[in-house]
Design a protein around this motif. Structure first.
Motif, PDB file in Angstrom:
ATOM      1  N   ARG B   6     -43.749  19.194 -19.499  1.00 24.75           N
ATOM      2  CA  ARG B   6     -44.693  18.927 -18.450  1.00 24.75           C
ATOM      3  C   ARG B   6     -43.917  18.614 -17.170  1.00 24.75           C
ATOM      4  NH1 ARG B   6     -49.970  18.234 -19.112  1.00 24.75           N
ATOM      5  NH2 ARG B   6     -50.787  18.262 -21.019  1.00 24.75           N
ATOM      6  N   THR B   7     -44.632  18.948 -16.067  1.00 25.86           N
ATOM      7  CA  THR B   7     -44.099  18.739 -14.746  1.00 25.86           C
ATOM      8  C   THR B   7     -44.134  17.011 -14.620  1.00 25.86           C
ATOM      9  OG1 THR B   7     -45.957  19.235 -13.579  1.00 25.86           O
ATOM     10  CG2 THR B   7     -44.317  20.882 -13.817  1.00 25.86           C
ATOM     11  N   VAL B   8     -43.619  16.698 -13.666  1.00 24.59           N
ATOM     12  CA  VAL B   8     -43.848  15.216 -13.186  1.00 24.59           C
ATOM     13  C   VAL B   8     -45.093  14.930 -12.886  1.00 24.59           C
ATOM     14  CG1 VAL B   8     -43.344  13.386 -11.489  1.00 24.59           C
ATOM     15  CG2 VAL B   8     -41.399  14.704 -12.554  1.00 24.59           C
ATOM     16  N   ASP B   9     -45.722  15.766 -12.281  1.00 24.29           N
ATOM     17  CA  ASP B   9     -47.299  15.497 -11.969  1.00 24.29           C
ATOM     18  C   ASP B   9     -48.222  15.890 -12.906  1.00 24.29           C
ATOM     19  OD1 ASP B   9     -46.345  18.042 -11.202  1.00 24.29           O
ATOM     20  OD2 ASP B   9     -47.839  18.252  -9.463  1.00 24.29           O
ATOM     21  N   GLY B  10     -47.631  16.204 -14.260  1.00 26.41           N
ATOM     22  CA  GLY B  10     -48.657  16.520 -15.164  1.00 26.41           C
ATOM     23  C   GLY B  10     -48.916  17.914 -15.426  1.00 26.41           C
ATOM     24  N   ARG B  11     -48.598  18.868 -14.695  1.00 27.30           N
ATOM     25  CA  ARG B  11     -48.810  20.311 -15.043  1.00 27.30           C
ATOM     26  C   ARG B  11     -48.141  20.617 -16.427  1.00 27.30           C
ATOM     27  NH1 ARG B  11     -48.946  21.346  -9.604  1.00 27.30           N
ATOM     28  NH2 ARG B  11     -47.057  22.301  -9.587  1.00 27.30           N
ATOM     29  N   VAL B  12     -48.600  21.486 -17.055  1.00 33.71           N
ATOM     30  CA  VAL B  12     -47.790  22.192 -18.017  1.00 33.71           C
ATOM     31  C   VAL B  12     -46.880  23.241 -17.441  1.00 33.71           C
ATOM     32  CG1 VAL B  12     -49.330  21.487 -20.011  1.00 33.71           C
ATOM     33  CG2 VAL B  12     -49.576  23.772 -18.874  1.00 33.71           C
ATOM     34  N   ALA B  13     -45.726  23.140 -18.050  1.00 32.45           N
ATOM     35  CA  ALA B  13     -44.619  24.308 -17.636  1.00 32.45           C
ATOM     36  C   ALA B  13     -44.946  25.698 -18.425  1.00 32.45           C
ATOM     37  CB  ALA B  13     -43.512  23.750 -17.599  1.00 32.45           C
ATOM     38  N   GLY B  14     -45.148  26.581 -17.542  1.00 34.79           N
ATOM     39  CA  GLY B  14     -45.173  28.003 -18.123  1.00 34.79           C
ATOM     40  C   GLY B  14     -43.665  28.626 -18.402  1.00 34.79           C
ATOM     41  N   ARG B  15     -43.627  29.948 -18.622  1.00 35.33           N
ATOM     42  CA  ARG B  15     -42.335  30.653 -18.860  1.00 35.33           C
ATOM     43  C   ARG B  15     -41.302  30.428 -17.786  1.00 35.33           C
ATOM     44  NH1 ARG B  15     -43.121  34.320 -22.182  1.00 35.33           N
ATOM     45  NH2 ARG B  15     -44.791  35.253 -21.091  1.00 35.33           N
ATOM     46  N   ARG B  16     -41.909  30.790 -16.624  1.00 32.16           N
ATOM     47  CA  ARG B  16     -41.108  30.652 -15.206  1.00 32.16           C
ATOM     48  C   ARG B  16     -40.569  29.311 -15.143  1.00 32.16           C
ATOM     49  NH1 ARG B  16     -41.797  32.252  -9.107  1.00 32.16           N
ATOM     50  NH2 ARG B  16     -43.702  31.840  -9.472  1.00 32.16           N
TER      51      ARG B  16
END
Lengths: 215, 215
Positions: B6-16
Motif C-alpha cells: 500500500r502507498t502511504v495514503d492508503g492506495r493499493v499499489a499496482g504493477r507499475r
DNA sequence: TCGGTAAGCTGACGGCATGACAGGACAAGT
DNA sequence: ACTTGTCCTGTCATGCCGTCAGCTTACCGA
C-alpha cells in the motif's frame, strides 16, 4: 602534539572559547545518547548549549567533525583498558581471573561510552579511515597484548601452532566489543549480565589458552 | 500475511507502482553502499531512480522506513543461515566441519549485505525496536539452534553445567556478526580471510562443545 | 469506442537546517 | 577612555524536507 586548540578559521582559542567549545562537545555527547545519530542537528546542539549555530561552525566543520573530537578524547581514556592485562598471568586460577577482569573492564567502558562508540563503529564499518583509526586506538592495546600472550604460549608449546595469534585476539576483542554494544539487547532477550560475563570470560580463556579455566 | 503493498495514503499499489517502489529500494540500497548513512538524502535516491522526491514519500514515510523495508527483505533470506545447522552433528570430525560451514555462511551473508546490516546494527544499538526485531530475526534462528545444541550436550554431561546456553550462543553469534562487519578492517590490519575463518571456527567449536576439534 | 475511476507522478511551496560573513560585544592591558 | 584581539551572533543565500493539489496514465465495463 596538536599544541593549541584552533578555530576553523585559524584563530587560537582562548579560555572562554575553549569553554564554549567544550560545552558544545558535552551537549553533542548528550544528544547522541538520547536521539538517533542521523537526527542530530547542529541547531539542536547549539540551542542546548545556549549558543547559536554559527558558533558551532566556528569550532567544528560539521557534526561528524565534532564527534571525531569526542571520540578522540574517549580513545585516550580507553587506552587504559590494557592496564588490566599488564604483567598478568594466563595460567591456573589467576588466568581465570585475568579473563574475568578483562571482560569486566570492557563491558564497563562500553556501557559508559556507548553512544559515541556506536557512531565510531558505524564510521569504521563505512570505511572512514579517521573513525577506523580511533577504533584501532581503543582496541589495539588490548588486541596487541592478547596477540603477544598467544604467541608466548605457542612458543612454549602450550597452544597449537596453527592458531593465528592476531586473528584469534582480533576475533575475541571484536566479540567483546559487539556484546558490549548490545548489552541491552541481551537483557531484553532474557540473558542476565550475571550469566553473560562468566561465559564471555570462558570464551576468552578458551580462545587464548585453548583450555578450560581452573576456577 | 501483509496482503497488499500500500502507498502511504492508503492506495493499493499496482504493477507499475510496485516497480517504482522496488526501484527506489534498489537505488537506496546502492546509495547505502557508497555513502555514509547520515548523508543519504531522499532527493538523491529519487534522482538516481529517475523520479521525484514526492514519489518517494508516496511509498515510504522517510529514509528509515525504506531501510526497514530492505532489511525486512534481507531478513527473509537470512533465515536460511540456519540451514547449515539443521541435523548437523557437533562430535568428531563432522563437528569441526559444522563449525566451519557456519562461519562460512555467516561471513558470506554479511559481505553480501554489509551496507544494510550496518544500519540495522546501528538502529538496534540505538534502541529502535523495529531494527532490533529484524536483527533478532536474522540471528535468532542461528542462536536458538546453537542454544539447543549446548543444552543437548549439557544433558549428556558433555558440557559443564555452569555454562549458560543462551549467553554462550548469543556471544558466539555476536562475535560472528561483529567480525563479519569488520572484515575489511581485519584485512587492512594484516589478518587474511584464510586465517580468520579457521580461528573463528575454532572459537565456535570451543564455545559450543568445550573441546578442541578433531580435524 | 468511450467515458469513468483509481493509480501514478510531479511542480510548487512553506519551513527549516546549513554554512559563510561581517560586524558588534566583551575582556584585558595601557 | 582607548586599543587590540578574542568571541559571539544576526543575517543571508542555498538546498533539502515533507505535503498538497492537480495533472497524466492505465485499466475496465458498458
Amino acid at each position: 602534539m596538536t599544541g593549541q586548540v584552533r578555530t576553523v578559521d585559524g584563530r587560537v582559542a582562548g579560555r572562554r572559547g575553549q569553554a564554549t567549545r567544550q560545552k558544545l562537545l558535552d551537549c553533542l555527547s548528550e544528544m547522541l545518547s538520547s536521539s538517533p545519530y542521523r537526527d542530530v542537528k547542529v541547531i539542536d546542539v547549539a540551542r542546548k548549549a545556549g549558543t547559536s549555530p554559527a558558533t558551532f561552525y566556528q569550532y567544528f566543520p560539521d557534526v561528524e567533525g565534532a564527534v571525531l573530537e569526542i571520540a578522540e578524547q574517549m580513545a585516550v581514556e580507553g587506552a587504559g583498558l590494557t592496564d588490566v592485562l599488564a604483567e598478568r598471568s594466563w595460567v591456573g586460577k589467576s588466568g581465570w581471573q585475568t579473563a574475568q577482569e578483562l571482560v569486566d573492564g570492557f563491558l564497563d567502558f562500553w556501557r559508559k561510552n556507548d553512544a559515541i562508540l556506536r557512531v565510531v563503529d558505524l564510521g569504521a564499518a563505512e570505511g572512514d579511515k579517521r573513525f577506523y583509526k580511533i577504533r584501532m586506538k581503543i582496541l589495539n592495546s588490548v588486541t596487541n597484548s592478547l596477540t603477544d600472550t598467544v604467541k608466548d604460549l605457542q612458543a612454549k608449546g602450550k597452544v597449537d601452532k596453527d592458531v593465528s595469534p592476531a586473528a584469534m585476539a582480533g576475533s575475541l576483542v571484536a566479540m567483546l566489543a559487539a556484546v558490549a554494544s548490545h548489552q541491552k539487547g541481551f537483557q531484553s532477550w532474557g540473558v542476565k549480565q550475571a550469566e553473560l560475563k562468566p561465559n564471555l570470560a570462558l570464551l576468552v580463556h578458551l580462545g587464548i589458552t585453548g583450555k578450560k579455566p581452573t576456577k
